[in-house]
Write an enzyme that holds these catalytic residues in place. Structure first.
Site, short mmCIF file in Angstrom:
data_model
loop_
_atom_site.label_atom_id
_atom_site.label_comp_id
_atom_site.label_asym_id
_atom_site.label_seq_id
_atom_site.Cartn_x
_atom_site.Cartn_y
_atom_site.Cartn_z
N LYS A 362 29.56 -22.46 -41.62
CA LYS A 362 29.34 -22.83 -43.05
C LYS A 362 28.70 -24.35 -43.24
O LYS A 362 28.97 -25.13 -42.56
CB LYS A 362 30.60 -22.51 -43.63
N ARG A 396 37.66 -15.72 -38.39
CA ARG A 396 36.41 -14.95 -38.44
C ARG A 396 35.63 -15.77 -37.84
O ARG A 396 35.05 -16.91 -38.79
CB ARG A 396 36.41 -14.47 -39.82
#
Length: 421
Positions: A362, A396
């Site tokens: 991210k 994740r």
């Protein structure tokens, strides 16, 4: 739970005022009201309770002082649009309590006289903050492995994924990558047919079904791995019909980035098929969520959202042991917000549910904006290790092999789980 209770286990508050505000704690180093006896530095809890009437707030603070702790008022969080959609209760008044184990034990004996439901709620939050949550249960009643980290491998079957640029959009490529994730040790493969990157537009139902159903069915029907049981499959969707069809195709979990708020029928589907759900916090929608996101009190607001989402799921019939939570790093949050959540992730232990963290690749990760998504592996692995040390139970990740290796080391150090004998 009628009251939003957050517990911070620490002998002292952080020095920075913005960190204390993120936690919903007073700007000074401790709330007003000196304790009657010295606190034990290693056995101190700060407990923020909101949703109180003025009378309850003053009574609870007075009871805490009589019990040997300290107490004072705290700022009240704002009611966001997301919380309003969930029907979350009014935040009311808030107080911050500080004390050692003896002080809180004495307080809990007094609390029923102030508000009957307060003692069990504060006690539950204190217990949850200090313990590992129970395991998630699958539709057949079997429990997911406990005592170690679970790794969820990411499989985006979309042409516009921020991380892989549509490399796995075809069925053949998707199944090849799913086999790789399983071989690398992923416990769960999360199949998503709609990109939720900032600025993304919704995908029509028919197209999302076309993308995900063949992949879910093939993974669910794959034979067990040589190393043990079969890999589980999660459906990453906000649409109840996609979740329903995926459940019929063999999906084991639902991962809903909206906390089951975008589609009001989603809680009933999860309950009907007895699937565990990952309830994530999001502010806004993917198309607009990164347009100047703002929070008054970061963690109390996110915790209130997750509590309300859980309550909504429970009312629909989803069992408590089929619910996990996700703070939603990067979903309606600045880089500062996401880093603050990682820094104080353990506070969300107060919710008593397993915590999933998705930091992989991210853009909020320091230095990530200057790199292509696939080149953010070192930052991702560091974030995953920090998340595990901060209280995460599920990570994740795009890189399953690296995540599994990180989890193995963290589990051995933090949980005493080596996987050997």
């Amino acid at each position: 739970m009628r009251h939003n209770v957050l517990v911070l286990l620490t002998a002292r508050l952080p020095d920075r005022r913005d960190e204390r505000r993120d936690l919903g704690l007073p700007p000074e180093s401790r709330p007003p009201g000196r304790p009657r006896r010295d606190q034990v530095p290693g056995d101190t809890a700060w407990c923020r309770v909101e949703g109180l009437t003025a009378r309850q707030a003053s009574g609870l603070a007075a009871a805490m002082r009589r019990s040997g702790g300290s107490a004072g008022p705290a700022a009240v969080r704002r009611v966001s649009a997301g919380l309003a959609r969930l029907g979350a209760p009014d935040p009311g008044r808030a107080v911050v309590l500080q004390g050692d184990g003896a002080a809180f034990a004495d307080l809990l004996s007094r609390a029923p006289r102030i508000a009957p439901e307060l003692a069990p709620e504060i006690g539950a939050a204190l217990d949850a903050a200090a313990a590992q949550p129970g395991p998630l249960r699958l539709r057949d009643g079997a429990a997911l492995p406990s005592g170690r980290t679970l790794v969820m491998g990411i499989l985006n079957v979309t042409p516009d994924s921020f991380s892989d640029g549509g490399r796995f959009a075809s069925r053949r490529a998707a199944l090849r990558h799913a086999a790789r994730l399983a071989d690398e040790g992923a416990d769960i493969i999360d199949v998503g047919g709609e990109s939720t990157r900032p600025g993304s537009a919704p995908v029509p139902l028919v197209e999302e079904l076309r993308r995900v159903l063949p992949v879910v069915e093939a993974i669910a029907g794959a034979p067990a791995r040589r190393s043990g049981g079969r890999v589980l499959v999660s459906i990453d969707t906000t649409k109840s019909e996609v979740a329903r069809r995926a459940a019929i195709a063999g999906a084991d979990l639902i991962n809903d980035i909206s906390g089951m708020t975008f589609d009001p029928a989603m809680p009933a589907i999860a309950a009907e098929y007895r699937l565990p759900v990952i309830l994530q916090h999001i502010s806004g929608h993917p198309a607009t969520m990164q347009r100047a996101p703002r929070y008054g009190l970061l963690l109390p607001e996110i915790a209130a959202y997750l509590r309300a989402a859980e309550a909504r799921a429970r009312r629909a019939g989803v069992a408590a042991d089929r619910i996990a939570v996700d703070a939603g790093l990067g979903f309606g949050k600045t880089a500062r917000h996401s880093l603050a959540l990682m820094r104080r992730l353990r506070v969300l232990r107060s919710l008593g549910r397993p915590i999933l963290v998705g930091a992989s690749r991210k853009s909020f990760l320091p230095g990530a904006r200057e790199l292509a998504a696939a080149d953010r592996i070192e930052a991702s692995l560091a974030a995953e290790a920090l998340a595990l040390s901060g209280g995460a139970d599920i990570i994740r990740a795009h890189d399953a092999r690296g995540a599994v290796r990180v989890a193995r080391v963290c589990d051995a150090v933090l949980r005493g789980f080596s996987g050997i004998g």
